[in-house]
Design a protein around this motif. Structure first.
Motif, mmCIF file in Angstrom:
data_model
loop_
_atom_site.group_PDB
_atom_site.id
_atom_site.type_symbol
_atom_site.label_atom_id
_atom_site.label_comp_id
_atom_site.label_asym_id
_atom_site.label_seq_id
_atom_site.Cartn_x
_atom_site.Cartn_y
_atom_site.Cartn_z
ATOM 1 N N TRP A 20 52.850 -73.537 24.535
ATOM 2 C CA TRP A 20 51.567 -73.400 23.859
ATOM 3 C C TRP A 20 50.434 -73.637 24.840
ATOM 4 N N MET A 56 40.433 -70.273 21.693
ATOM 5 C CA MET A 56 41.631 -69.451 21.860
ATOM 6 C C MET A 56 42.891 -70.290 21.689
ATOM 7 N N GLN A 58 47.278 -69.621 22.284
ATOM 8 C CA GLN A 58 48.275 -68.649 22.757
ATOM 9 C C GLN A 58 49.653 -69.291 22.779
ATOM 10 N N TYR A 59 50.637 -68.504 22.351
ATOM 11 C CA TYR A 59 52.037 -68.922 22.394
ATOM 12 C C TYR A 59 52.779 -67.994 23.335
ATOM 13 N N ASP A 60 53.205 -68.526 24.481
ATOM 14 C CA ASP A 60 53.929 -67.744 25.484
ATOM 15 C C ASP A 60 55.426 -67.809 25.195
ATOM 16 N N ARG A 68 48.349 -64.050 21.418
ATOM 17 C CA ARG A 68 47.068 -64.757 21.482
ATOM 18 C C ARG A 68 46.271 -64.531 20.202
ATOM 19 N N GLU A 70 42.363 -65.662 18.545
ATOM 20 C CA GLU A 70 41.065 -66.231 18.873
ATOM 21 C C GLU A 70 40.174 -66.278 17.631
ATOM 22 N N THR A 104 49.905 -60.393 24.542
ATOM 23 C CA THR A 104 49.436 -60.545 25.919
ATOM 24 C C THR A 104 50.613 -60.423 26.880
ATOM 25 N N ASN A 117 45.822 -57.492 27.401
ATOM 26 C CA ASN A 117 45.849 -57.855 25.984
ATOM 27 C C ASN A 117 45.673 -56.608 25.127
ATOM 28 N N TRP A 215 41.870 -72.576 30.045
ATOM 29 C CA TRP A 215 43.031 -72.926 29.225
ATOM 30 C C TRP A 215 43.549 -74.317 29.576
#
Length: 218
Positions: A20, A56, A58-60, A68, A70, A104, A117, A215
């Protein structure tokens, strides 16, 4: 059962990497107002700069793909005047609250990476103001104004939806911190006015934004 174990085996590397991150962004945007002028041939609609900023998340899922989301405050401004006669000048400021949801995809090294994105967004037209000058039809005198623009349910479409895409560069300057610069484009698919059968008065926003963000990566 074998299929279940196979799926788990394929998902384990993703779950091991899953990460995260949260951040903030800000920048400037240039809005282009697309309008079918029909009988308003002597009117000109010019692009105007505005401001954009937001938070923002984002979960990678892997080291190259993530999701992502926002929540952004974005201005979609434009300027309206008469093409050949300097008798009016309306400068509009339109504030929107937007929720982009994007996939993303990144590439490159560990410290410096490029990214792209792609996704959709929903938005809501918060308020509108305008300033400038106009000429009175009664005496021909020019007057200046700064005023709030009122919304009307039978005319204005305050909900906005469309497509969003962008690309940029990320720099990982510490273990848990990263900075990004991105060039992003929003294309609205919803007219800002409710279109009647008699008059096809379509009006759309097309917005290009240049923004920077920071980030915190967990």
């Amino acid at each position: 059962m074998k299929k279940t174990f196979t799926m788990l085996a394929l998902m384990l590397p993703m779950l091991a990497f899953a990460q995260w991150r949260v951040g903030v962004n800000g920048g400037a945007d240039l809005n282009h107002f697309i309008i079918d002028k029909q009988y308003q041939n002597d009117y000109r609609f010019n692009d105007r700069w505005g401001v954009t900023m937001g938070i923002m998340g984002q979960y990678d899922v892997t080291d190259w793909a993530g999701v992502r989301v926002e929540l952004d405050w974005t201005q979609k401004n434009y300027r309206q005047d008469r093409r050949n006669l300097k008798i009016c000048d309306y400068q509009y400021v339109n504030n929107y609250l937007q929720l982009p949801v994007m996939g993303t995809f990144s590439f490159g090294g560990q410290q410096v990476r490029g990214f792209v994105n792609l996704g959709v967004y929903g938005g809501y037209w918060l308020n509108s103001r305008r300033k400038g000058f106009d000429s009175s039809n009664l005496n021909g005198r020019t007057y200046e104004f700064t005023e709030k623009v009122d919304f009307y349910d039978n005319r204005d479409q305050r909900w906005d939806f469309g497509f969003v895409g962008g690309g940029g560069v990320e720099y990982r300057f510490a273990r848990h911190w990263a900075a990004q610069v991105e060039l992003r484009y929003y294309y609205s698919t919803v007219s800002t006015v409710k279109v009647l059968d008699v008059v096809k008065d379509y009006r759309y926003h097309s917005t290009l934004a240049l923004q920077a963000g920071v980030w915190y990566c967990f």
